[in-house]
Enzyme design. Structure first.
Site, PDB file in Angstrom:
ATOM      1  N   GLU A 269      31.978 -37.334 -33.206  1.00  0.00           N
ATOM      2  CA  GLU A 269      33.313 -37.336 -33.821  1.00  0.00           C
ATOM      3  C   GLU A 269      34.144 -38.521 -33.311  1.00  0.00           C
ATOM      4  O   GLU A 269      34.886 -39.147 -34.071  1.00  0.00           O
ATOM      5  CB  GLU A 269      34.021 -36.005 -33.533  1.00  0.00           C
ATOM      6  CG  GLU A 269      33.404 -34.851 -34.339  1.00  0.00           C
ATOM      7  CD  GLU A 269      33.988 -33.498 -34.001  1.00  0.00           C
ATOM      8  OE1 GLU A 269      34.437 -32.795 -34.919  1.00  0.00           O
ATOM      9  OE2 GLU A 269      34.001 -33.132 -32.809  1.00  0.00           O
TER      10      GLU A 269
ATOM     11  N   GLU B  49      27.705 -27.748 -33.079  1.00  0.00           N
ATOM     12  CA  GLU B  49      28.669 -26.682 -32.763  1.00  0.00           C
ATOM     13  C   GLU B  49      28.291 -25.327 -33.362  1.00  0.00           C
ATOM     14  O   GLU B  49      28.587 -24.282 -32.787  1.00  0.00           O
ATOM     15  CB  GLU B  49      30.071 -27.076 -33.257  1.00  0.00           C
ATOM     16  CG  GLU B  49      30.745 -28.175 -32.465  1.00  0.00           C
ATOM     17  CD  GLU B  49      30.300 -29.592 -32.841  1.00  0.00           C
ATOM     18  OE1 GLU B  49      30.883 -30.540 -32.298  1.00  0.00           O
ATOM     19  OE2 GLU B  49      29.374 -29.748 -33.677  1.00  0.00           O
TER      20      GLU B  49
END
Length: 698
Positions: free
Chosen positions: A105, A125
């Site tokens: 990210e 995640e």
């Protein structure tokens, strides 16, 4: 710690430095933000490169800060990414080795990304019951394309950087570079230093030609596969937002979804399991730097199902194995089974022919104890009888070289007693593999009273090498897993006497999430195994009550799948469990003989009695110090007994339900005259924690 800042010509290089994987902890986030500030304020700097020291660009969030105030302290990850993205000078991410989760990210917030080949790229995640919470669901579809991005986000699996660089239309990577990454990155940064406007991933439009139909298809597919887990479906919705909503609105929805998932019991269970697996390898009185004994040659006593399965673990890890048997035909059968297992993997494309040949070349056989004396580790996998174990260990004591580790694959017997058959109890340890040993992840490592620390440390390290989840247990009858499962099985038997059928009990447990219920599990493992243990129990613990149904079943010769009949009927060569009229008649006759009128029993009662039986026995195991921590017990059940992952293991599940509620249910069960009222007295630890309003994992 944090990040370093250096200047190369007109380029500032910020290097994340937070071993082992450059987790984006608070100090690191702060150092990167400061570095961006410094570069922006220095007129001599024209561009910035962000990279990672050591063996990773960044593995994402720093797991050591999970759940602590530091994890959210400013600059949080979202704020840092915004700071990088709004930098007035171009920022280039130079990626190598690993860019996962928050690391990826962060890279997506940079203006450009170049990568070394072989870097593992992932947003994992979902494996913690979450979704990427710092823009991953909004930026990756824009940079890579909606479909490949959704596949990565929903699976959480890593993909190699050079494969992603070949996706048509992608702007995730501007360049794949061989050779020195930093030199290439600095050179690349100088090449684009004056280009304006600075490209931002957020400004790209996420598109799909058939968006509505595609996302509906994704919902249907993912919904069917992830029925017990809410995160994968939420991933689909947030990625759909990248197409349907403005970037800022998509980001807000992502954040809300992340925070909701954080509070779900499923995410708590997955995060618990994640940390439990790491904690299981830590033994308080055995330092991490304990010198290990070398294990370059392994011997296994017994070529049966267990012995062969255990051997495969070491062959897979490239460690030579010699199997010893008493008779040649038993050896031949054992080797043939190993071959058959490997050939099945070759047929399915899971193993290449040359790897198969290489593994088989490491396998030796012998009929003589004298020929295994040089092995560094010997594992006994013979019949579960203390007399048989005694003969084997006396032989091993006579032939094995000094310093060799002598291990027993016993599932219930006293490891201290086994150690006493030798003159070297410090070298004896229990290694309880689970069947099939080449598949099951769990290895219960049983520490005897005399087991040397370096022996324990060596076996734990070796367990990791052969890709097992190792959990340390003290010595008691059945260790952690089998001691608890006995109480679970006793309850299953009482339920049959009180009015249930085997399929009703199994169905209730399978709906709860178990891979299979107790009766199907018995048929798979062999009902004669439990029968043998119960016969021993009747002599050792005459006051411990069991339902006689399981003994009656075995007296009929119904040992399970291997005899084509157990609690269920089986068609030749098939594994489908067919409800058995014969068994139901046997249970009815047994009830009548006891004068019991069957009653209707709810699924809720079935699940609570079986699962809370595990919990109560687990609390005793914890208090006695047989298990080091509650999460170790959960690990045993998640990896060895098919306990549902989304519930985090029996002790985690009890915490979720609330220990006060568990104790209340147990008090109800204690009043049932057909149950074992004495067993349902809450273990002292359980009662104490319930009174204090605490949980096992507090």
């Amino acid at each position: 710690m944090g990040a370093s800042y250096e200047v190369r010509g007109q380029v500032a290089v910020i290097t994340l430095n937070n071993p082992p994987v450059n987790g984006l902890g608070h100090a690191t986030r702060l150092a990167v933000a400061d570095g961006i500030e410094q570069a922006e304020n220095d007129p001599a700097i024209k561009a910035v490169v962000i990279t990672g020291a050591g063996k990773a660009f960044s593995g994402g969030a720093d797991i050591r800060e999970f759940g602590s105030p530091k994890a959210l302290a400013e600059p949080n990850l979202g704020s840092l990414i915004n700071r990088v993205e709004s930098c007035t000078k171009p920022v280039v991410a130079a990626i190598h080795s690993v860019a996962m989760g928050g690391g990826l990210e962060l890279a997506l917030g940079c203006h450009y990304r170049i990568t070394a080949p072989g870097a593992k790229i992932a947003l994992p995640e979902v494996k913690l019951g979450l979704l990427p919470g710092a823009g991953g669901t909004q930026r990756l579809p824009r940079a890579l394309g909606v479909e490949p991005a959704l596949n990565m986000i929903v699976s959480g699996e890593p993909v190699l950087s050079e494969q992603l660089a070949q996706v048509p239309g992608q702007v995730l990577f501007q360049k794949v570079v061989e050779g020195d990454l930093i030199d290439s990155a600095v050179q690349y940064a100088m090449g684009i230093a004056d280009k304006r406007p600075l490209p931002r991933v957020r400004d790209i439009k996420a598109q799909h030609p058939e968006a509505q139909a595609y996302f509906q298809f994704a919902r249907n597919t993912v919904g069917a596969m992830a029925k017990n887990f809410p995160a994968p479906l939420q991933c689909v919705e947030t990625v759909a937002n990248s197409v349907a909503l403005k970037f800022e609105d998509g980001m807000r929805a992502e954040r809300d979804a992340f925070q909701q998932l954080m509070l779900t019991p499923e995410s708590k269970a997955l995060r618990h399991a994640f940390f439990a697996e790491r904690d299981a390898s830590k033994i308080p009185d055995v330092p991490a730097d304990t010198p290990l004994r070398k294990v370059e040659q392994v011997a296994i006593i017994g070529a049966g199902t267990m012995g062969g399965g255990i051997a495969m673990n070491f062959l897979n890890a490239g460690i030579p194995v010699t199997i010893l048997e008493m008779k040649q035909d038993a050896l031949d059968r054992g080797v043939a089974t190993i071959r058959k297992n490997y050939e099945a993997q070759v047929r399915k494309g899971k193993l290449k022919e040359d790897r198969y040949a290489q593994r088989m070349s490491l396998l030796g056989t012998t009929l003589s104890y004298a020929e295994i004396g040089n092995a560094d580790l010997v594992i006994e996998a013979v019949f579960e009888d203390i007399g048989v174990k005694e003969q084997v260990f006396k032989q091993l004591d006579a032939v094995m070289k000094p310093g060799a580790i002598l291990a027993s694959n016993t599932s219930t017997l006293d490891v201290d007693k086994i150690a006493a058959f030798t003159k070297r109890p410090q070298d004896v340890i229990g290694t309880h593999f689970f069947s099939p040993a080449n598949v099951m992840k769990l290895l219960e490592v049983v520490r005897g009273a005399a087991t040397a620390k370096d022996v324990l440390a060596t076996v734990m390290a070796l367990g990791k090498k052969i890709r097992k989840t190792c959990v340390v247990s003290g010595v008691c009858d059945g260790f952690i897993g089998n001691r608890m499962i006995e109480q679970y099985s006793r309850q299953a038997g009482f339920l049959l006497e009180e009015g249930c059928t085997p399929q009703q009990v199994d169905k209730a447990l399978e709906r709860f999430g178990f891979a299979m219920g107790p009766f199907r599990m018995g048929d798979l493992a062999g009902n004669d195994v439990g029968w043998y243990i119960r016969k021993r129990r009747y002599l050792e613990k005459p006051d411990l009550r069991y339902s006689k149904t399981a003994d009656l079943l075995c007296e009929m010769g119904r040992f399970g799948q291997k005899t084509g009949a157990g609690w269920y009927d089986y068609l030749p060569g098939k594994r489908d469990a067919i409800p058995s009229k014969t068994v139901l008649e046997m249970i009815d006759m047994h009830r009548s003989a006891l004068g019991i009128t069957p009653r209707k029993i709810s699924d809720e009662e079935i699940v609570q009695r079986l699962v809370f039986a595990l919990v109560n026995e687990g609390a005793k195991i914890l208090e006695e110090g047989i298990a080091l921590r509650a999460s170790d017990i959960d690990m045993v059940y998640l990896t060895g007994y098919g306990f549902p992952l989304h519930r985090g293991g029996p002790m985690c599940y009890a915490d979720t339900v609330g220990l006060y509620n568990v104790v209340q249910a147990m008090k109800r069960f204690a009043k049932n005259p057909l149950d074992d009222g004495k067993f349902w007295e809450p273990a002292p630890l359980l009662q104490r924690l319930a009174d204090q309003g605490k949980g096992f994992n507090d």
